[in-house]
Design a protein around this motif. Structure first.
Motif, PDB file in Angstrom:
ATOM      1  N   ASP A 120       0.850  -1.197   0.000  1.00 51.72           N
ATOM      2  CA  ASP A 120       0.000   0.000   0.000  1.00 51.72           C
ATOM      3  C   ASP A 120       0.883   1.244   0.000  1.00 51.72           C
ATOM      4  O   ASP A 120       0.579   2.232   0.671  1.00 51.72           O
ATOM      5  CB  ASP A 120      -0.921   0.013   1.223  1.00 51.72           C
ATOM      6  CG  ASP A 120      -2.042   1.034   1.074  1.00 51.72           C
ATOM      7  OD1 ASP A 120      -2.424   1.324  -0.074  1.00 51.72           O
ATOM      8  OD2 ASP A 120      -2.513   1.544   2.103  1.00 51.72           O
ATOM      9  N   GLN A 145      -0.668   1.536 -10.444  1.00 54.48           N
ATOM     10  CA  GLN A 145      -2.100   1.584 -10.759  1.00 54.48           C
ATOM     11  C   GLN A 145      -2.432   2.781 -11.638  1.00 54.48           C
ATOM     12  O   GLN A 145      -3.244   2.684 -12.569  1.00 54.48           O
ATOM     13  CB  GLN A 145      -2.908   1.649  -9.457  1.00 54.48           C
ATOM     14  CG  GLN A 145      -2.901   0.346  -8.678  1.00 54.48           C
ATOM     15  CD  GLN A 145      -3.611   0.471  -7.352  1.00 54.48           C
ATOM     16  OE1 GLN A 145      -3.534   1.508  -6.680  1.00 54.48           O
ATOM     17  NE2 GLN A 145      -4.317  -0.571  -6.949  1.00 54.48           N
ATOM     18  N   ARG A 182      -3.151  -6.193 -12.533  1.00 57.44           N
ATOM     19  CA  ARG A 182      -4.069  -5.871 -11.431  1.00 57.44           C
ATOM     20  C   ARG A 182      -4.299  -7.097 -10.547  1.00 57.44           C
ATOM     21  O   ARG A 182      -4.419  -6.974  -9.318  1.00 57.44           O
ATOM     22  CB  ARG A 182      -5.391  -5.344 -11.991  1.00 57.44           C
ATOM     23  CG  ARG A 182      -5.254  -3.973 -12.667  1.00 57.44           C
ATOM     24  CD  ARG A 182      -6.596  -3.301 -12.851  1.00 57.44           C
ATOM     25  NE  ARG A 182      -6.443  -2.019 -13.543  1.00 57.44           N
ATOM     26  CZ  ARG A 182      -6.086  -0.891 -12.957  1.00 57.44           C
ATOM     27  NH1 ARG A 182      -5.826  -0.887 -11.654  1.00 57.44           N
ATOM     28  NH2 ARG A 182      -5.980   0.237 -13.640  1.00 57.44           N
ATOM     29  N   ARG A 183      -4.367  -8.274 -11.165  1.00 52.73           N
ATOM     30  CA  ARG A 183      -4.506  -9.502 -10.363  1.00 52.73           C
ATOM     31  C   ARG A 183      -3.288  -9.697  -9.470  1.00 52.73           C
ATOM     32  O   ARG A 183      -3.416 -10.052  -8.281  1.00 52.73           O
ATOM     33  CB  ARG A 183      -4.669 -10.706 -11.292  1.00 52.73           C
ATOM     34  CG  ARG A 183      -4.964 -12.014 -10.549  1.00 52.73           C
ATOM     35  CD  ARG A 183      -4.738 -13.202 -11.462  1.00 52.73           C
ATOM     36  NE  ARG A 183      -3.316 -13.450 -11.667  1.00 52.73           N
ATOM     37  CZ  ARG A 183      -2.786 -13.889 -12.805  1.00 52.73           C
ATOM     38  NH1 ARG A 183      -3.554 -14.095 -13.867  1.00 52.73           N
ATOM     39  NH2 ARG A 183      -1.496 -14.105 -12.897  1.00 52.73           N
ATOM     40  N   GLU A 202      -3.422  -7.360  -6.518  1.00 54.51           N
ATOM     41  CA  GLU A 202      -4.382  -7.816  -5.502  1.00 54.51           C
ATOM     42  C   GLU A 202      -3.803  -8.972  -4.691  1.00 54.51           C
ATOM     43  O   GLU A 202      -3.936  -9.002  -3.456  1.00 54.51           O
ATOM     44  CB  GLU A 202      -5.688  -8.245  -6.181  1.00 54.51           C
ATOM     45  CG  GLU A 202      -6.595  -7.084  -6.551  1.00 54.51           C
ATOM     46  CD  GLU A 202      -7.007  -6.276  -5.334  1.00 54.51           C
ATOM     47  OE1 GLU A 202      -7.582  -6.857  -4.398  1.00 54.51           O
ATOM     48  OE2 GLU A 202      -6.725  -5.062  -5.311  1.00 54.51           O
ATOM     49  N   GLU A 203      -3.193  -9.941  -5.355  1.00 56.97           N
ATOM     50  CA  GLU A 203      -2.583 -11.065  -4.642  1.00 56.97           C
ATOM     51  C   GLU A 203      -1.501 -10.565  -3.690  1.00 56.97           C
ATOM     52  O   GLU A 203      -1.372 -11.060  -2.560  1.00 56.97           O
ATOM     53  CB  GLU A 203      -1.983 -12.055  -5.643  1.00 56.97           C
ATOM     54  CG  GLU A 203      -3.015 -12.828  -6.443  1.00 56.97           C
ATOM     55  CD  GLU A 203      -2.377 -13.742  -7.482  1.00 56.97           C
ATOM     56  OE1 GLU A 203      -3.101 -14.589  -8.041  1.00 56.97           O
ATOM     57  OE2 GLU A 203      -1.154 -13.605  -7.740  1.00 56.97           O
ATOM     58  N   ARG A 259      -1.234  -7.442  -2.381  1.00 56.48           N
ATOM     59  CA  ARG A 259      -1.815  -6.605  -1.329  1.00 56.48           C
ATOM     60  C   ARG A 259      -2.423  -7.449  -0.215  1.00 56.48           C
ATOM     61  O   ARG A 259      -2.334  -7.094   0.971  1.00 56.48           O
ATOM     62  CB  ARG A 259      -2.880  -5.688  -1.928  1.00 56.48           C
ATOM     63  CG  ARG A 259      -3.482  -4.721  -0.911  1.00 56.48           C
ATOM     64  CD  ARG A 259      -4.525  -3.825  -1.548  1.00 56.48           C
ATOM     65  NE  ARG A 259      -3.932  -2.953  -2.558  1.00 56.48           N
ATOM     66  CZ  ARG A 259      -4.189  -3.026  -3.860  1.00 56.48           C
ATOM     67  NH1 ARG A 259      -5.031  -3.956  -4.315  1.00 56.48           N
ATOM     68  NH2 ARG A 259      -3.626  -2.201  -4.711  1.00 56.48           N
ATOM     69  N   HIS A 260      -3.031  -8.571  -0.576  1.00 61.08           N
ATOM     70  CA  HIS A 260      -3.684  -9.419   0.426  1.00 61.08           C
ATOM     71  C   HIS A 260      -2.770 -10.508   0.983  1.00 61.08           C
ATOM     72  O   HIS A 260      -3.227 -11.357   1.754  1.00 61.08           O
ATOM     73  CB  HIS A 260      -4.942 -10.050  -0.184  1.00 61.08           C
ATOM     74  CG  HIS A 260      -6.010  -9.046  -0.507  1.00 61.08           C
ATOM     75  ND1 HIS A 260      -6.730  -8.378   0.465  1.00 61.08           N
ATOM     76  CD2 HIS A 260      -6.473  -8.571  -1.694  1.00 61.08           C
ATOM     77  CE1 HIS A 260      -7.589  -7.549  -0.101  1.00 61.08           C
ATOM     78  NE2 HIS A 260      -7.452  -7.641  -1.410  1.00 61.08           N
TER      79      HIS A 260
END
Length: 272
Positions: free
Chosen positions: A211, A219, A237-238, A241-242, A244-245
């Motif tokens: 983040d 982005q 983008r995938r 997300e992977e 970031r989480h």
């Protein structure tokens, strides 16, 4: 004049990838089913069930085992690109058929290598490619930018020639890196220093793309049509997300993609 330690890891097998090459030799003596199905499958299951530090450690083990199932050229390509061929194809699918596979560049470089043992082939690759194009270049640019003369005693040709043919069992007994240097310096340095692990100069890419500003900049660049012409936006983008989480650490791949996106953005600005 300043003395630097550049070349020590190449001459004395100080990088973890030398441990990886030695592990690969042992790994390939296991039955094929265990190497390619049973153990990797168990690691993937454990990775899916773990969190935090445990998950990151399992990721590293997964990468080592995954690399051990590759050919030498595939391992080097994977290390340089921080990705599998299928991911690179997915990211660059807008250029499918127009881009030469990365492994072909490595194969071209290794064609002249006289060594057959992967451990010594890796050393040859480091001397021919990594040192002149990356390690020595960045040190030379930064030192000269500040009027500092940097010298590399570990790259004295007599030391390089002496240690080049030395076997992995001597340079890396068990998995102890820089064993020759540790033994040579044992009478002169305190034991805790001799046992100390390697401390690199890695930047916190994991945090930057979780983040941080790097994630936001990437982005932002993905909205640029010129960047979308270069890389497959949904795949990036995938990956974000992977990352970031905490499902996967894509920090190194995302950094490479950010550089490509920055280049595409500048090309778009020039074209406009």
């Amino acid at each position: 004049v300043a003395l630097t330690g550049d070349g020590g890891d190449e001459v004395l097998s100080g990088y973890t990838r030398y441990q990886g090459e030695k592990f690969s030799r042992t790994w390939n003596h296991l039955p094929s089913f265990e190497r390619r199905r049973l153990l990797p499958g168990g690691l993937q299951l454990a990775h899916a069930m773990s969190r935090g530090t445990a998950r990151r450690k399992l990721e590293r083990v997964e990468r080592v085992v995954d690399a051990a199932n590759m050919s030498f050229e595939e391992r080097v390509t994977h290390k340089q690109a921080w990705s599998h061929e299928d991911l690179r194809q997915e990211l660059l699918q807008t250029h499918r058929g127009a881009i030469r596979p990365a492994i072909e560049y490595v194969e071209d470089v290794m064609r002249d290598c006289p060594a057959r043992d992967p451990f010594h082939r890796l050393s040859w690759f480091d001397f021919k490619m990594m040192l002149p194009s990356q390690m020595l270049t960045k040190v030379d640019r930064m030192s000269m930018a500040h009027s500092l003369e940097a010298r590399v005693p570990f790259l004295d040709h007599r030391l390089v020639e002496l240690l080049a043919p030395v076997s992995a069992e001597v340079k890396l007994p068990g998995y102890t890196r820089k064993n020759v240097l540790r033994k040579a310096m044992a009478p002169h340095l305190p034991a805790p220093l001799l046992r100390a692990g390697k401390k690199g100069f890695n930047v916190p890419l994991r945090d930057w793309f979780t983040d941080g500003p790097a994630a936001h900049l990437l982005q932002q660049r993905l909205e640029d049509s010129a960047v979308q012409d270069q890389i497959h936006e949904p795949t990036v983008r995938r990956m974000l997300e992977e990352h970031r989480h905490g499902r996967r650490d894509h920090g190194s791949q995302l950094w490479i993609l950010l550089q490509l996106a920055q280049w595409g953005h500048r090309i778009g600005m020039v074209s406009a």
